[in-house]
Design a protein around this motif. Structure first.
Motif, PDB file in Angstrom:
ATOM      1  N   CYS A   4       0.854  -1.196   0.000  1.00 58.79           N
ATOM      2  CA  CYS A   4       0.000   0.000   0.000  1.00 58.79           C
ATOM      3  C   CYS A   4       0.893   1.250   0.000  1.00 58.79           C
ATOM      4  N   VAL A  22       0.538   4.225   0.836  1.00 64.08           N
ATOM      5  CA  VAL A  22       0.463   5.150   1.976  1.00 64.08           C
ATOM      6  C   VAL A  22       0.355   4.423   3.315  1.00 64.08           C
ATOM      7  N   LEU A  42      -8.837  -0.474   8.044  1.00 67.78           N
ATOM      8  CA  LEU A  42      -8.064   0.366   7.129  1.00 67.78           C
ATOM      9  C   LEU A  42      -8.009   1.816   7.607  1.00 67.78           C
ATOM     10  N   CYS A  86      -6.138   6.368   2.838  1.00 66.13           N
ATOM     11  CA  CYS A  86      -6.487   5.676   1.585  1.00 66.13           C
ATOM     12  C   CYS A  86      -7.331   6.549   0.656  1.00 66.13           C
ATOM     13  N   CYS A 125      -6.416   3.568  -7.353  1.00 65.63           N
ATOM     14  CA  CYS A 125      -5.342   2.868  -6.634  1.00 65.63           C
ATOM     15  C   CYS A 125      -5.575   1.356  -6.670  1.00 65.63           C
ATOM     16  N   SER A 126      -6.106   0.780  -5.608  1.00 66.39           N
ATOM     17  CA  SER A 126      -6.395  -0.675  -5.545  1.00 66.39           C
ATOM     18  C   SER A 126      -5.157  -1.545  -5.716  1.00 66.39           C
TER      19      SER A 126
HETATM   20  S1  SF4 Z   1      -6.644   1.406  -2.286  1.00 72.65           S
HETATM   21 FE1  SF4 Z   1      -4.450   1.963  -2.349  1.00 72.65          FE
HETATM   22  S2  SF4 Z   1      -4.247   3.439  -0.673  1.00 72.65           S
HETATM   23 FE2  SF4 Z   1      -6.137   2.336  -0.321  1.00 72.65          FE
HETATM   24  S3  SF4 Z   1      -5.614   0.633   1.030  1.00 72.65           S
HETATM   25 FE3  SF4 Z   1      -5.508  -0.128  -1.088  1.00 72.65          FE
HETATM   26  S4  SF4 Z   1      -3.392   0.121  -1.674  1.00 72.65           S
HETATM   27 FE4  SF4 Z   1      -3.707   1.404   0.117  1.00 72.65          FE
END
Ligand code: SF4
Ligand code: SF4
Length: 439
Positions: free
Chosen positions: A321, A323, A341, A346, A356-357
Motif C-alpha cells: 500500500c 500510503v 483500514l 487511503c 489505486c487498488s
Molecule cells: S486502495 Fe491503495 S491506498 Fe487504499 S488501502 Fe488499497 S493500496 Fe492502500
C-alpha cells in the motif's frame, strides 16, 4: 503454477506505454473539475448516462467472464485454519448498532466527497462508463418494487434454493449464496426497504486482464462496468423469484446495505487484511450485490477457507500500500475482529490515482486463486508470487514509473492532505441537514 510465474510481470508496460499512461493521467487530473461538473449536472449527466452503448459483454477488455465458479475448493491445511467466516461478538455488534446505526457513506461523508471529487482522476472512468452503469441502475430502480402476480409455488426450501442458484449460474453470476436478513447491516437511510427475511448475495467476477493493469483508467472502467453487468443479472434473478410467487427487491450497486458481511455469512469468502472480501476463486477481483426476498430459502453457512491464515503469512498488501493504510493486525471494532483500514490515508490517494487498488492487484488470491496459493504453501511453505514482480510489481500512473517488490512511489503530502480535505473516519452520524453526495 509456481513455475509459470515470470520474473517480470507480463502486465508491465513498456517505457513508452508508461509515458502515455502518465500523460493520460495528467489530462484526467486537469479535466477532473469539468468532468465532475458534467457528471453532477442533471442535464449533462442525464444525457451522458442515457447515451447508447455497446453491452459490456461485447467488449473483451472490460467484460466479466460471466461463468459460475464450480471448481471444488481444496480444504486448507490445519495450521491455516481459524474460524468459519469471521470472528464476531454478537452482543458487542448489537450494542454498537443500538448506539450508532450505520449510515450510507455518500451521506455520512458528503462534505468530504464534495471537496475531494473535483480533484479526482477517477472522474474520467466514471464519465466514460456512466451509461454502462447508470442505464442498468435506472432499469433496476424501475423494476425494484414490482410485486409477484401469482401465489407462491409450493416447493421444498432446499429445492427452491437449488433452483435459484442454478438460475443464477445460468445468468452468468459467478457465485450466489443466501443469508438471513440482518437489520444491523442496513444503512439507516434505507431501513424498511427489505421485502423479506432472506438476502440473496450475488458475486460477479471482474475482467482478469483489466484488473492486472491496476491502477488505470481501464481497470476502473472494468470495475464499474461489472457493477452494471451484475445489476442486469440481479434484475433477471429477481424476476425469476417473482415468477415463483415471491417478493424480491434487488439493491442498486450503490447498495443500501453492507454487502461484505452477508457474503462472509453465506460462505462466499472471508475478509482479507486489505478489507475486501476474498473469494476462493478470484480474491477480491469481483463485485458484490444483493437482493432481499420473502422466499423460504435455505441459508448458507460461513466457511473457513484458511484465508485468515494465508493473510497472516502473506501481508503483501500491507507492504505494498503506497500510503501504509493497511494494518498488519486485526482488532475488534463494532463486535467484528478485522483489519481496520486507515481510510483517511487511503481515500485521497484512491480518488487521485485512478482508483489505486494496489491492495487488490498485488493479492495472490486475486491473481492465482486460492487453490494454487494453498498448493504452493503445502509444497514449499511459501506464499505464491511473494517477492516477485509478477505479483507485486505495478505501474504507477502519477509518475509513469514501474515499482517492483520492495519499491514504492513517493506520495507527496499535497496528495494525502489536499487543500480543504477534512475527513473524520470515526464520524458515525451525518451532520444535521447533510444530504447525500449523490442527490
Ligand atoms: S486502495 Fe491503495 S491506498 Fe487504499 S488501502 Fe488499497 S493500496 Fe492502500
Ligand atoms: S495481499 Fe495477502 S494479506 Fe493482503 S488480502 Fe491478499 S492474501 Fe491477504
Amino acid at each position: 503454477m509456481a513455475d509459470k510465474i515470470t520474473s517480470a510481470s507480463p502486465y508491465r508496460r513498456s517505457p513508452r506505454q508508461r509515458r502515455l499512461q502518465r500523460l493520460g493521467h495528467r489530462i484526467a487530473e486537469r479535466l477532473a473539475p469539468q468532468l465532475f461538473a458534467i457528471a453532477m449536472n442533471p442535464r449533462w449527466g442525464g444525457l451522458l448516462s442515457r447515451r447508447p452503448y455497446l453491452p459490456t459483454r461485447a467488449i473483451r477488455r472490460l467484460r466479466s467472464p460471466a461463468r459460475a465458479w464450480t471448481e471444488p475448493v481444496p480444504a486448507p491445511p490445519e495450521e491455516l485454519r481459524t474460524v468459519p467466516g469471521i470472528r464476531l461478538d454478537p452482543k458487542a455488534q448489537q450494542l454498537a448498532f443500538e448506539q450508532a446505526p450505520l449510515h450510507d457513506f455518500f451521506r455520512l461523508h458528503a462534505d468530504t466527497l464534495r471537496t475531494l471529487m473535483p480533484k479526482a482522476t477517477i472522474m474520467a472512468p466514471h464519465v466514460t462508463t456512466l451509461a454502462r452503469v447508470e442505464t442498468p441502475t435506472e432499469n433496476l430502480k424501475e423494476r425494484q418494487d414490482i410485486e409477484p402476480t401469482r401465489p407462491p409455488v409450493l416447493v421444498a426450501p432446499t429445492k427452491l434454493t437449488a433452483q435459484l442458484k442454478k438460475k443464477a449460474a445460468e445468468l452468468g453470476i459467478s457465485a450466489c449464496g443466501v443469508a438471513v436478513h440482518d437489520p444491523k447491516y442496513t444503512f439507516a437511510e434505507y431501513v424498511g426497504n427489505a421485502v423479506g427475511d432472506r438476502v440473496v448475495i450475488c458475486i460477479q467476477e471482474q475482467n482478469f486482464d483489466a484488473t492486472q493493469r491496476i491502477p488505470s483508467h481501464r481497470s476502473e472502467e472494468a470495475a464499474l462496468s461489472t457493477y452494471g453487468e451484475l445489476e442486469d443479472r440481479l434484475v433477471s434473478l429477481a424476476e425469476w423469484l417473482r415468477a415463483q410467487g415471491y417478493r424480491a427487491r434487488p439493491e442498486t450497486y450503490l447498495s443500501e446495505s453492507m454487502v461484505i458481511p452477508y457474503a462472509v455469512a453465506a460462505g462466499l469468502g472471508q475478509l482479507g487484511l486489505n478489507g475486501q472480501l476474498l473469494t476462493p476463486y478470484a480474491g477480491s477481483r469481483c463485485r458484490i450485490n444483493i437482493l432481499t426476498t420473502d422466499a423460504p430459502l435455505d441459508v448458507d453457512e460461513p466457511v473457513d477457507y484458511g484465508l485468515e491464515g494465508v493473510c497472516d503469512r502473506c501481508q503483501i498488501c500491507v507492504r505494498r500500500c503506497p500510503v501504509g493504510a493497511i494494518p498488519n493486525r486485526r482488532k475488534e471494532s463494532r463486535g467484528v475482529t478485522k483489519a481496520k483500514l486507515n481510510t483517511k490515508r487511503c481515500l485521497p490517494l484512491m480518488v487521485q490515482s485512478s482508483g489505486c487498488s494496489i491492495c487488490m492487484k498485488t493479492c495472490p488470491v486475486q491473481r492465482y486463486g486460492l487453490a494454487d496459493v494453498l498448493a504452493e504453501y503445502e509444497r514449499s511453505g511459501r506464499i505464491l508470487g511473494k517477492d516477485t514482480d509478477d505479483l507485486e510489481g505495478f505501474d504507477w500512473p502519477m509518475d509513469g514509473r514501474h515499482y517492483g517488490p520492495g519499491e514504492k512511489p513517493h506520495i507527496p503530502e499535497s496528495v494525502t492532505q489536499p487543500p480543504s480535505f477534512a475527513f473524520d473516519p470515526d464520524r458515525t452520524t451525518p451532520p444535521e441537514g447533510q444530504s447525500s453526495f449523490l442527490s
